[in-house]
Scaffold this active site. Structure first.
Site, short mmCIF file in Angstrom:
data_model
loop_
_atom_site.label_atom_id
_atom_site.label_comp_id
_atom_site.label_asym_id
_atom_site.label_seq_id
_atom_site.Cartn_x
_atom_site.Cartn_y
_atom_site.Cartn_z
N ASP A 61 0.83 -1.20 0.00
CA ASP A 61 0.00 0.00 0.00
C ASP A 61 0.87 1.27 0.00
O ASP A 61 1.88 1.34 0.72
CB ASP A 61 -0.87 -0.03 1.26
CG ASP A 61 -1.97 1.01 1.27
OD1 ASP A 61 -2.82 0.95 0.36
OD2 ASP A 61 -1.99 1.86 2.17
N GLU A 69 14.76 -15.13 0.92
CA GLU A 69 15.11 -16.15 1.93
C GLU A 69 14.17 -17.34 1.79
O GLU A 69 14.43 -18.40 2.35
CB GLU A 69 14.92 -15.58 3.35
CG GLU A 69 15.87 -14.48 3.72
CD GLU A 69 15.41 -13.76 5.01
OE1 GLU A 69 14.46 -14.22 5.68
OE2 GLU A 69 16.01 -12.71 5.31
#
Ligand code: NOJ
Length: 575
Positions: free
Chosen positions: A235, A286
């Protein structure tokens, strides 16, 4: 062929092969799915209510996932469902790592995610990093401690100007109207500092120059990644970092209200904001399974938008230039070329979008004749209303154009039903802070957020089991209810299903656009893979190209002519 059982309404049989969403086994292995995905935006409050409180919820979504699989989408994006006082419909988050009770529980979210993955549908959640709710624990601590405290430093507090600090620190205005600063009362009862909120006063902005804020959002990302989400819609992705001089700034009122000016405001598009996304990209990497970031950055050109999707930043960013382009062949040609060029130049897919929860639905917008600034909404007397026939014809044609373009497309819940904007909501029903902060001068975004119609003959069109929908549904939506459209071969719902199936079959998302002779005047004509696309944005019919079979048409063809406001997908005869 797949048969899906809708849990609360009728049985839905898919009569076209579901779109090429990954199967359970494929999930997580398809490389870079976000390059070509069709992503369906769910606005949880308005999708489906399982509890009867009049507000949609996570179990309501889970119960309908079979519908979305049958529609053929690759992924869903869920607007915020985290703990929130709902001052801005969930874009005011009080706890980023929990589900608001009105939407369910974390266990409900896990069930939704698992079920979506069984269907091969990926799940993107909304992350709101620019600001929290004023009910967030951190903001409460900030108010409870003295100026200069580490708790206050997580937000943007400043002393006021004027002899007694009684004026705001600068002249910035909220995107929703009114000043962007609110003065607090200090814990000792004296009039105090001011805090910045680019949106509602219940949405204080974080200070992204602070390591603690950065670390907290890494934690939040990992919380959802650990649960198995496939990505994040970010956002106000252009807004996190502010010019540290906090200069006065007067926006150009004619420019888009969410940003998008030629010279960015001192609270948008600051160079340092890109460091945040480089950092987040490393966090996503990751994890296995090709997780993705999509930025909501309202900027003034696709060249600027492309800065958010450089190879070490986000994967996608919304193409709001496309959304804002009128139904005009010349302008569409221009924005398509510019988009493909700009995004290709950084190795990112272009995205395409026509509707979302912040803009007037495109089945209405494309027939409007008056100005329609982003975020302002429309009211009962807007010029061009109501011409639903033209609006819907253009919406169907515009969507068929969009879904034929290479790249990734977003569709917003309800557009597959051809829903129009509810411009005639009673004033008393409106809930958008924009409406209140401008004293009704701007109608706001409620008109595109009205709960979906599922069943024509049920109370609340099957949206809620017994409750009153949080926004009233117009009676005219009866004929647009999903159950009616399922059995009508010419319905907008079946058009969307055919488009998504053909898009998958012909691999249009990963194709290349080649303009064809005939691409002139009010006609767009191009090839993508083995499909020829012709969109007639003009007022007169145009001839169907010879030696082609019609794969799909958004309106009935008259002999060998493509009518006005119609798009066709064609295949050249073999040999
Ligand atoms: C953009 C969101 O899409 C909108 O709905 C919200 O009001 C603002 N950001 C503030 O979070």
């Amino acid at each position: 062929m797949t048969v899906h059982q809708d849990l609360r309404t009728s049985t839905f049989t898919a009569d076209v092969a579901p779109r090429g969403a990954a199967t359970t086994e494929e999930h997580g292995t398809a490389a870079e799915w976000w390059r070509s995905a069709v992503i369906y935006q769910i606005y949880p409050r308005s999708f489906s209510d399982s509890t009867g409180d009049g507000i949609g919820d996570l179990p309501g979504i889970t119960a309908r996932l079979g519908e979305l699989h049958g529609l053929g989408v690759d992924a869903i994006w869920l607007s915020p469902f985290m703990t929130s006082p709902q001052k801005d419909a969930g874009y005011d988050v009080a706890d980023y790592c929990d589900v608001d009770p009105i939407f369910g529980t974390l266990a409900d979210f896990d069930t939704l995610l698992a079920r979506a993955h069984e269907f091969g549908i990926r799940v993107i959640v909304d992350l709101v990093p620019n600001h929290s709710s004023d009910q967030h624990e951190w903001f409460r601590q900030a108010l409870a401690t003295a100026p200069g405290s580490p708790e206050r430093a997580r937000y943007i507090f400043r002393d006021g100007s004027g002899a007694q600090g009684e004026e705001p620190p600068n002249n910035w205005q909220s995107i929703f109207g009114g000043p962007a600063w609110t003065r607090i009362t200090e814990p000792d009862g004296t009039p105090g500092q001011w805090y910045l909120h680019l949106f509602d006063s219940s949405q204080p902005d974080f200070d992204w120059s602070k390591d603690e804020v950065k670390e907290e959002f890494r934690r939040i990302l990992r919380f959802w990644l650990d649960r198995g989400v496939d990505g994040f819609r970010v956002d106000v992705a252009h807004g996190l970092v502010k010019d540290q001089d906090f200069p006065d700034y007067t926006p150009d009122v004619d420019a888009a209200s969410m940003g998008g000016e030629e010279t960015p405001a001192p609270y948008f598009e600051q160079t340092e904001v890109h460091e945040v996304y480089r950092d987040w990209r490393l966090v996503l990497e990751e994890y296995e399974g090709d997780r993705a970031l999509c930025g909501e950055a309202w900027v003034s050109s696709v060249e600027k938008a492309a800065l958010w999707v450089r190879p070490d930043e986000m994967h996608q960013t919304f193409n709001f230039q496309y959304l804002e382009t009128p139904w005009d062949a010349g302008q569409l040609r221009g924005v398509i070329d510019d988009s493909l060029h700009a995004f290709n130049s950084v190795g990112a897919p272009s995205t395409w979008v026509l509707s979302n929860h912040d803009v007037v639905r495109h089945a209405t917008r494309l027939s409007l004749t008056g100005e329609n600034p982003q975020g302002s909404g429309i009211g009962p007397d807007h010029p061009g209303l109501p011409d639903r026939q033209t609006g819907l014809a253009r919406a169907r044609a515009a969507t068929a154009l969009m879904l034929a373009l290479p790249g990734s497309s977003y569709i917003y819940q309800g557009e597959e039903l051809g829903l129009d904007e509810v411009h005639d909501l009673p004033d008393a029903a409106r809930q958008d802070p924009t409406w209140f902060r401008t004293a009704g001068e701007r109608f706001g975004r409620d008109g595109c957020r009205v709960p979906l119609p599922w069943v024509a003959d049920a109370d609340t069109f099957g949206f809620t089991a017994g409750g009153t929908p949080w926004l009233p549904q117009p009676e005219r939506w009866k004929s647009l209810a999903r159950d009616v459209q399922r059995v009508d071969p010419d319905s907008t719902l079946n058009l969307y299903r055919r488009m998504l199936a053909l898009r998958a079959e012909h691999d249009l998302g990963l194709g290349q656009l080649r303009w064809l002779p005939g691409n002139e005047g009010s006609v767009l004509m191009f090839a993508n893979q083995d499909v020829t696309v012709l969109a007639n944005t003009g007022t007169q019919p145009v001839a169907l190209p010879a030696e082609h079979d019609v794969l799909l048409a958004t309106a009935a063809l008259k002999g060998a002519e493509v009518p006005a406001d119609c798009t066709v997908w064609l295949r050249r005869h073999a040999g």
